[in-house]
Design a protein around this motif. Structure first.
Motif, mmCIF file in Angstrom:
data_model
loop_
_atom_site.group_PDB
_atom_site.id
_atom_site.type_symbol
_atom_site.label_atom_id
_atom_site.label_comp_id
_atom_site.label_asym_id
_atom_site.label_seq_id
_atom_site.Cartn_x
_atom_site.Cartn_y
_atom_site.Cartn_z
ATOM 1 N N GLN A 1 -2.909 -9.118 2.289
ATOM 2 C CA GLN A 1 -3.606 -7.852 2.079
ATOM 3 C C GLN A 1 -2.612 -6.711 1.942
ATOM 4 O O GLN A 1 -2.799 -5.803 1.132
ATOM 5 N N LYS A 2 -1.526 -6.732 2.709
ATOM 6 C CA LYS A 2 -0.519 -5.674 2.619
ATOM 7 C C LYS A 2 0.170 -5.693 1.264
ATOM 8 O O LYS A 2 0.501 -4.648 0.714
ATOM 9 N N THR A 3 0.427 -6.865 0.718
ATOM 10 C CA THR A 3 1.091 -6.945 -0.591
ATOM 11 C C THR A 3 0.136 -6.602 -1.721
ATOM 12 O O THR A 3 0.562 -6.106 -2.767
ATOM 13 N N GLU B 1 -2.386 -4.261 -1.536
ATOM 14 C CA GLU B 1 -2.735 -2.840 -1.506
ATOM 15 C C GLU B 1 -1.862 -1.996 -2.434
ATOM 16 O O GLU B 1 -2.397 -1.195 -3.195
ATOM 17 N N VAL C 1 -3.268 -11.242 6.610
ATOM 18 C CA VAL C 1 -2.887 -9.840 6.784
ATOM 19 C C VAL C 1 -1.712 -9.508 5.874
ATOM 20 O O VAL C 1 -1.683 -8.446 5.227
ATOM 21 N N GLU C 2 -0.735 -10.397 5.773
ATOM 22 C CA GLU C 2 0.414 -10.163 4.899
ATOM 23 C C GLU C 2 -0.001 -10.109 3.435
ATOM 24 O O GLU C 2 0.508 -9.287 2.671
#
Length: 133
Positions: free
Chosen positions: A122-124, A126, A119-120
């Protein structure tokens, strides 16, 4: 000076891990100790080595374990040896015993950690994708 350990004069033997490695490179011998009260620090307190465990993954991402099932069955069955929890986990994964509940808990925790890491990531990724468009 180390004392000679004579197993018949002590109580219930125990099976556990003995650290034989160096800094940042652990390697364990699965050993039989004469009595838990004597401790596990010295090689002279080891009655028999019944296996090895390398906790660091190799190039194929495998943690290597070698066990002597015949000697383990002797110490557990005939001598009624106490078994430490890390060794119980290894014996459960090897198929000699049922899988230890702590193995399931560790697997669940590892899955949660991997999920959080993905999840982390994917956030970086985006914001990087938005800047490229």
């Amino acid at each position: 000076m180390r004392k000679l350990v004579i197993p018949k004069y002590y109580g219930r033997p125990s099976i556990g891990l003995a650290l034989f490695g160096c800094t940042n490179r652990p390697f364990y011998h699965i050993c039989v100790f004469p009595d838990r009260a004597l401790g596990r620090r010295f090689e002279s307190n080891i009655l028999e080595q019944v296996g090895t465990f390398d906790p660091l993954p190799n190039t194929k991402n495998e943690k290597l374990v070698a066990l002597n099932f015949g000697r383990l069955k002797y110490w557990i069955g005939e001598r009624n040896a106490h078994i430490s929890v890390p060794v119980l986990e290894l014996l459960g994964l090897s198929g000699l015993f049922p899988i230890h509940p702590k193995s399931f808990i560790r697997a669940k925790d590892n899955r949660e950690i991997l999920k959080e890491e993905s999840v982390e990531e994917q956030k970086t990724e985006e914001p990087l994708l938005q800047h490229q468009q």
